[in-house]
Design a protein around this motif. Structure first.
Motif, PDB file in Angstrom:
ATOM      1  N   ILE A 425       0.886  -1.287   0.047  1.00 34.14           N
ATOM      2  CA  ILE A 425       0.100   0.093  -0.036  1.00 34.14           C
ATOM      3  C   ILE A 425       0.862   1.231  -0.096  1.00 34.14           C
ATOM      4  N   ILE A 426       0.417   2.242  -0.952  1.00 33.80           N
ATOM      5  CA  ILE A 426       1.350   3.544  -0.909  1.00 33.80           C
ATOM      6  C   ILE A 426       0.302   4.572  -0.550  1.00 33.80           C
ATOM      7  N   MET A 427       0.530   5.346   0.643  1.00 34.79           N
ATOM      8  CA  MET A 427      -0.111   6.670   0.867  1.00 34.79           C
ATOM      9  C   MET A 427       0.317   7.512  -0.175  1.00 34.79           C
ATOM     10  N   VAL A 428      -0.707   7.899  -1.196  1.00 37.39           N
ATOM     11  CA  VAL A 428      -0.005   8.816  -2.298  1.00 37.39           C
ATOM     12  C   VAL A 428      -0.449  10.236  -1.760  1.00 37.39           C
ATOM     13  N   SER A 429      -1.110  10.436  -0.713  1.00 32.63           N
ATOM     14  CA  SER A 429      -1.200  12.005  -0.561  1.00 32.63           C
ATOM     15  C   SER A 429       0.085  12.833  -0.526  1.00 32.63           C
ATOM     16  N   GLY A 430       0.955  12.033  -0.156  1.00 32.46           N
ATOM     17  CA  GLY A 430       2.322  12.726  -0.099  1.00 32.46           C
ATOM     18  C   GLY A 430       2.591  13.134  -1.819  1.00 32.46           C
ATOM     19  N   ILE A 431       2.325  12.134  -2.456  1.00 26.21           N
ATOM     20  CA  ILE A 431       2.760  12.392  -3.861  1.00 26.21           C
ATOM     21  C   ILE A 431       1.999  13.444  -4.623  1.00 26.21           C
ATOM     22  N   TYR A 432       0.716  13.361  -4.096  1.00 22.53           N
ATOM     23  CA  TYR A 432      -0.504  14.423  -4.656  1.00 22.53           C
ATOM     24  C   TYR A 432       0.179  15.624  -4.284  1.00 22.53           C
ATOM     25  N   SER A 433       0.684  15.719  -3.099  1.00 20.59           N
ATOM     26  CA  SER A 433       0.873  17.195  -2.535  1.00 20.59           C
ATOM     27  C   SER A 433       2.352  17.591  -2.853  1.00 20.59           C
ATOM     28  N   ASP A 434       3.274  16.666  -3.516  1.00 19.73           N
ATOM     29  CA  ASP A 434       4.399  17.378  -4.047  1.00 19.73           C
ATOM     30  C   ASP A 434       4.504  17.161  -5.385  1.00 19.73           C
ATOM     31  N   MET A 435       4.235  16.176  -6.001  1.00 23.69           N
ATOM     32  CA  MET A 435       4.462  16.117  -7.620  1.00 23.69           C
ATOM     33  C   MET A 435       3.367  15.022  -8.071  1.00 23.69           C
ATOM     34  N   PHE A 643      -4.839   6.748  -1.262  1.00 24.96           N
ATOM     35  CA  PHE A 643      -4.069   5.551  -1.323  1.00 24.96           C
ATOM     36  C   PHE A 643      -4.059   4.821  -2.455  1.00 24.96           C
ATOM     37  N   ALA A 644      -3.010   4.113  -2.886  1.00 22.55           N
ATOM     38  CA  ALA A 644      -2.782   3.393  -3.886  1.00 22.55           C
ATOM     39  C   ALA A 644      -2.562   1.995  -3.679  1.00 22.55           C
ATOM     40  N   VAL A 645      -2.547   0.979  -4.601  1.00 21.43           N
ATOM     41  CA  VAL A 645      -1.952  -0.442  -4.293  1.00 21.43           C
ATOM     42  C   VAL A 645      -1.094  -0.991  -5.161  1.00 21.43           C
ATOM     43  N   ASN A 646      -0.028  -1.558  -4.820  1.00 20.29           N
ATOM     44  CA  ASN A 646       1.010  -1.873  -5.626  1.00 20.29           C
ATOM     45  C   ASN A 646       0.371  -2.931  -6.770  1.00 20.29           C
ATOM     46  N   SER A 647       0.770  -2.690  -7.966  1.00 18.87           N
ATOM     47  CA  SER A 647      -0.010  -3.746  -8.898  1.00 18.87           C
ATOM     48  C   SER A 647       0.661  -5.120  -8.736  1.00 18.87           C
ATOM     49  N   LYS A 648       1.733  -5.293  -8.113  1.00 20.46           N
ATOM     50  CA  LYS A 648       2.504  -6.543  -7.863  1.00 20.46           C
ATOM     51  C   LYS A 648       2.200  -7.296  -6.624  1.00 20.46           C
ATOM     52  N   THR A 649       1.255  -6.690  -5.787  1.00 23.51           N
ATOM     53  CA  THR A 649       1.321  -7.201  -4.596  1.00 23.51           C
ATOM     54  C   THR A 649       0.549  -8.708  -4.540  1.00 23.51           C
ATOM     55  N   ALA A 650       1.044  -9.569  -3.534  1.00 24.55           N
ATOM     56  CA  ALA A 650       0.673 -10.651  -3.179  1.00 24.55           C
ATOM     57  C   ALA A 650      -0.443 -10.820  -2.366  1.00 24.55           C
ATOM     58  N   ASN A 651      -0.954  -9.541  -1.728  1.00 25.59           N
ATOM     59  CA  ASN A 651      -1.806  -9.537  -0.900  1.00 25.59           C
ATOM     60  C   ASN A 651      -2.920  -8.374  -0.979  1.00 25.59           C
ATOM     61  N   ALA A 655      -4.876  -5.739   1.560  1.00 26.28           N
ATOM     62  CA  ALA A 655      -4.531  -4.408   1.376  1.00 26.28           C
ATOM     63  C   ALA A 655      -5.943  -3.626   1.003  1.00 26.28           C
ATOM     64  N   CYS A 656      -6.765  -3.985   0.369  1.00 26.04           N
ATOM     65  CA  CYS A 656      -8.147  -3.531  -0.039  1.00 26.04           C
ATOM     66  C   CYS A 656      -8.893  -3.217   1.240  1.00 26.04           C
ATOM     67  N   GLU A 657      -8.783  -4.569   2.128  1.00 21.76           N
ATOM     68  CA  GLU A 657      -9.590  -4.730   3.441  1.00 21.76           C
ATOM     69  C   GLU A 657      -9.091  -3.719   4.137  1.00 21.76           C
ATOM     70  N   PHE A 658      -7.832  -3.360   4.383  1.00 24.22           N
ATOM     71  CA  PHE A 658      -7.327  -2.148   5.269  1.00 24.22           C
ATOM     72  C   PHE A 658      -8.017  -0.885   4.685  1.00 24.22           C
ATOM     73  N   ILE A 659      -7.870  -0.627   3.481  1.00 21.64           N
ATOM     74  CA  ILE A 659      -8.212   0.677   2.776  1.00 21.64           C
ATOM     75  C   ILE A 659      -9.729   1.029   3.134  1.00 21.64           C
ATOM     76  N   ARG A 660     -10.418  -0.276   3.022  1.00 18.89           N
ATOM     77  CA  ARG A 660     -11.958  -0.179   3.231  1.00 18.89           C
ATOM     78  C   ARG A 660     -12.336   0.177   4.585  1.00 18.89           C
ATOM     79  N   ASN A 661     -11.327  -0.479   5.581  1.00 22.13           N
ATOM     80  CA  ASN A 661     -11.494  -0.161   6.987  1.00 22.13           C
ATOM     81  C   ASN A 661     -11.358   1.067   7.189  1.00 22.13           C
ATOM     82  N   LEU A 662     -10.621   2.145   6.468  1.00 23.28           N
ATOM     83  CA  LEU A 662     -10.478   3.383   6.605  1.00 23.28           C
ATOM     84  C   LEU A 662     -11.584   4.493   6.359  1.00 23.28           C
TER      85      LEU A 662
END
Length: 778
Positions: A425-435, A643-651, A655-662
């Motif tokens: 999981i990548i918290m991409v807020s930081g990417i949004y806010s920088d580049m 948040f974004a999810v790594n396309s190569k994740t094995a989980n 990952a989606c369950e955690f983001i849904r939990n948010l």
């Protein structure tokens, strides 16, 4: 009891924070402990040491909401604690280790006093340091005796507070027995009370030497008959001694001093009036200490709890906060603690902006389930997300979230993109806010998972109905590669009556309105605004018109941006509203309350911040006008937590369950975490708005806010809530700050502000440079 003033409260909080930071300097350095002869072992990321897991259970019926524990001791077969609130409503609590037989009495010394440090002796008597500040006369013995009678429900007033802060105050040591009776009250010498707030900075009781204090004179004792006696003066404590230090004792009644520089964790030698050798194991790190059964000392750091043998210099970790999911994520530590054994600890555990008394019990390693690890990275970690990670790890039997990387800079993320070393999981807020262009490049490279189907029926987010504008902001090429569970709103606000029916302002409108109120333009915006700050940041309100990353285009060479530059140029190079050396800082929001400013930049992360704007800062109805523009368009933006999810994740499932939990916010969490953000789920967003229409009972600290005084919130009308909702869902701009674009704008505008170039010329230069940058980074 009443606060002398808000400034003192803030100073007290700052001092507590500084002392905490000092106590924990260098904490969590596992190698330091290992190199110092301890048994601390390095655990591979993702691996859980099952021997360091404790279970936290709340002990009900002890702490009231808003109370914090100042000190806590195990006295005989009972635990005693002194607790306080923001309003300094103090009380002493006694209870059995199982949480039963709770006994309590109010500590009512008198009005207008501050309690600070405290400790207990072996008989359970409380020693309390408190100070009265800036009085036109000292409290009389009669008034203090009456006020300190714990059985009395009435607090007697002390002499009137006056404003002359140069006259110092009175500081005292008070001894109170287990029934609440005041046994004695000793006034500190005048030389210690030039600033009564700093008259005592540490307090500990030992059976051999009685009450021991850290004061501006050094380490000294106090005896009711013998008075004050300096044991180690400033010289003995080293040239770096500035009146601050920590005192703690071990289970053998040995007292230690923790201070600056060379004197870190040294035993106090009363016989020779000197400091002994520093404790082994803390040469490069400083910790916080508490006592208990089974060991000399227990040690708290920011990553766990250790036992310590002061005779052998042996430090051994017994509890890991992260493994045990203790705390809120933001505060992975404990406050005051007492060890009943090395397998059971009573501790004050911070949870977001509250705390609760917990029993921490060691879990048998064979009972710790094996979980699948979900890795995560972040650039700007949000407080609520940290709390949600802890909640998820506490309650989910299948998965465990571990933040394996905290990106400090954009380059750190870029390096991981190049190497392909991205977490699940990548918290991409930081990417949004920088580049944001980097997010698009990640999508183009196939690094982020397409989550579009997860929003369909049966998918991980299939039960979520997003706010329509937020759903659009999540799209890249009409697909969902990111998820935004929550967000904040940033806009500009002004009094409704001053807006005159307008819902937005042009540059001309702002200038004419400022002139009609006899304000310079910068004063109308609250002062403390410089043109270089404005030009570097405020262009983002209208960035949709200036940069189109998707099509690799930009447009700064236009009349809208030129008028923006001309408007910014009317602001000063330096603001004279910043406090000069020696001047006190005044909250600039008081200018809006007093009608001395018009336009205020206003971020909202929940309805409480909106209520405070209306009922505190402006004390009136407001209009959310957005940042001004050439044509009077309302320019506001959404700041997402995404948040974004790594396309190569094995989980993927985990990952989606955690983001849904948010998306699932426990009841009351928006009150507890001021910066939680609005929920992006339509039904939860509407429920958050509806909450603000209900009467606030006044039973909770979250029912109030502070703006000079403590103010109880009033419910909003349905009309106010509907208006706010319509405003939010109409915002179509997502916050995307590009430091490089801001740098280009700032550099080129310098020649315009100095009069060397026109706004048109500078706009053309910015257009050329940003075009090259956009093309190179698209």
């Amino acid at each position: 009891m009443k606060k002398v003033g808000a400034v003192r409260s803030v100073v007290c909080s700052i001092l507590v924070l500084l002392l905490c930071v000092t106590s924990f300097t260098g904490c969590g350095k596992k190698n330091d402990a290992a190199n110092s002869g301890g048994n601390e072992t390095s655990v591979e990321p993702g691996k859980v040491d099952k021997n360091q897991i404790f279970k936290a259970e709340k002990i009900d019926g002890i702490l009231a909401q808003g109370e914090r524990i100042v000190c806590m001791e195990c006295i005989g077969d009972r635990i005693k604690a002194f607790v306080s609130t923001e309003e300094e409503k103090d009380r002493c609590i006694s209870f059995k280790p199982d949480g039963s037989d709770v006994q309590t009495f109010d500590v009512a010394i008198g009005e207008d006093y501050h309690s600070q440090y405290c400790t207990f002796d072996k008989d359970g008597n409380l020693f309390l340091n408190c100070f009265y500040e800036h009085y036109n006369g000292a409290p009389t013995e009669e008034s203090s005796d009456e006020a300190s009678d714990a059985a009395s429900a009435t607090e007697e007033a002390l002499p009137e507070v006056i404003d002359d802060s140069s006259k110092g105050g009175k500081a005292y040591i008070i001894k109170i027995d287990s029934s609440g009776k005041e046994l004695f009250k000793a006034e500190l010498p005048e030389e210690l009370t030039e600033d009564p707030f700093l008259s005592i900075t540490a307090m500990e009781w030992t059976e051999k030497n009685g009450l021991v204090l850290c004061t501006p004179r050094g380490i000294e004792t106090y005896d009711e008959k013998k008075g004050f006696n300096v044991i180690l003066d400033e010289k003995a404590l080293g040239g770096s001694y500035d009146g601050f230090g920590t005192l703690f004792k071990d289970s053998d009644d040995r007292l230690y001093y923790e201070g600056n520089g060379e004197f870190a964790c040294c035993e106090v030698d009363f016989a020779n009036k000197s400091l002994g050798e520093p404790l082994k194991g803390f040469e490069d790190s400083m910790y916080e200490f508490f006592r208990g059964a089974d060991h000399n000392l227990y040690v708290k750091s920011f990553d766990g709890i250790f036992t310590y043998d002061s005779n052998q210099g042996k430090l051994e970790k017994i509890l890991d906060y992260d493994y045990s999911n203790i705390g809120s994520g933001q505060w992975t530590t404990v406050g005051c603690a007492v060890a009943l054994s090395d397998k059971e600890i009573i501790a004050d555990v911070p949870l977001d902006y509250n705390s609760e008394l917990n029993r921490l019990t060691k879990v048998d390693p064979k009972d710790v389930p094996d979980k699948t690890l979900i890795t995560m990275s972040a650039m700007n970690m949000d407080m609520r997300v940290e709390s949600q990670i802890m909640d998820f790890n506490r309650t989910n039997d299948k998965y465990r979230i571990e933040v394996t990387k905290h990106y400090d800079y954009q380059d750190d993320f870029n390096n991981d993109v190049v190497s392909g070393d991205l977490p699940d999981i990548i918290m991409v807020s930081g990417i949004y806010s920088d580049m944001y262009s980097d997010f698009g490049k990640c999508v183009d490279k196939g690094l982020f998972l397409d989550l579009t189907k997860e929003f369909e029926k049966g998918g991980a987010f299939g039960d979520i109905e997003m706010l329509p504008n937020i759903a659009e902001m999540m799209k890249t090429d009409d697909k969902y590669y990111s998820v935004i569970p929550s967000f904040a709103v940033v806009t500009y606000a002004m009094r409704e009556q001053d807006a005159g029916g307008k819902t937005s302002m042009s540059y001309k409108d702002c200038e004419e309105m400022a002139k009609s109120h006899n304000f310079e333009i910068d004063k109308a915006f609250g002062g403390m605004i410089k043109k270089d700050n404005l030009v570097a940041h405020e262009w983002k309100f209208n960035k949709n018109k200036y940069i189109d990353w998707e099509n690799s285009k930009c447009d700064f060479d236009n009349q809208d941006f030129i008028e923006f530059l001309n408007f910014v140029n009317k602001f000063p190079v330096e603001s004279d509203d910043y406090p000069k050396d020696g001047e006190a800082f005044m909250n600039p929001d008081f200018k809006y309350a007093n009608g001395e400013a018009l336009f205020r930049e206003s971020p909202f992360s929940n309805m409480d911040s909106y209520i405070e704007l209306k009922q505190g800062i402006f004390k009136d109805n407001v209009t959310l006008i957005g940042y001004p523009s050439k044509d009077g368009e309302n320019l506001s933006y959404i700041m997402p937590i995404a948040f974004a999810v790594n396309s190569k994740t094995a989980n993927k499932e985990g990952a989606c369950e955690f983001i849904r939990n948010l998306f699932d916010i426990r009841e009351g969490q928006y009150n507890e975490v001021p910066y939680a953000g609005f929920p992006a789920d339509k039904s939860r967003f509407e429920a958050e708005l509806e909450r603000s229409t209900k009467e606030f009972s006044g039973d909770s600290e979250s029912d109030y806010f502070y703006f000079g005084d403590k103010i109880k919130k009033k419910p909003l009308s349905q009309e106010e809530v509907n208006g706010f909702k319509d405003f939010v869902i109409a915002i179509d701009t997502r916050y995307e700050s590009d430091d490089e674009v801001g740098k280009i704008i700032s550099e080129e505008c310098a020649s315009f502000f100095s009069g060397k170039k026109t706004a048109e010329e500078v706009a053309g230069l910015i257009q050329n440079r940003v075009s090259v940058y956009v093309n190179e980074n698209s």
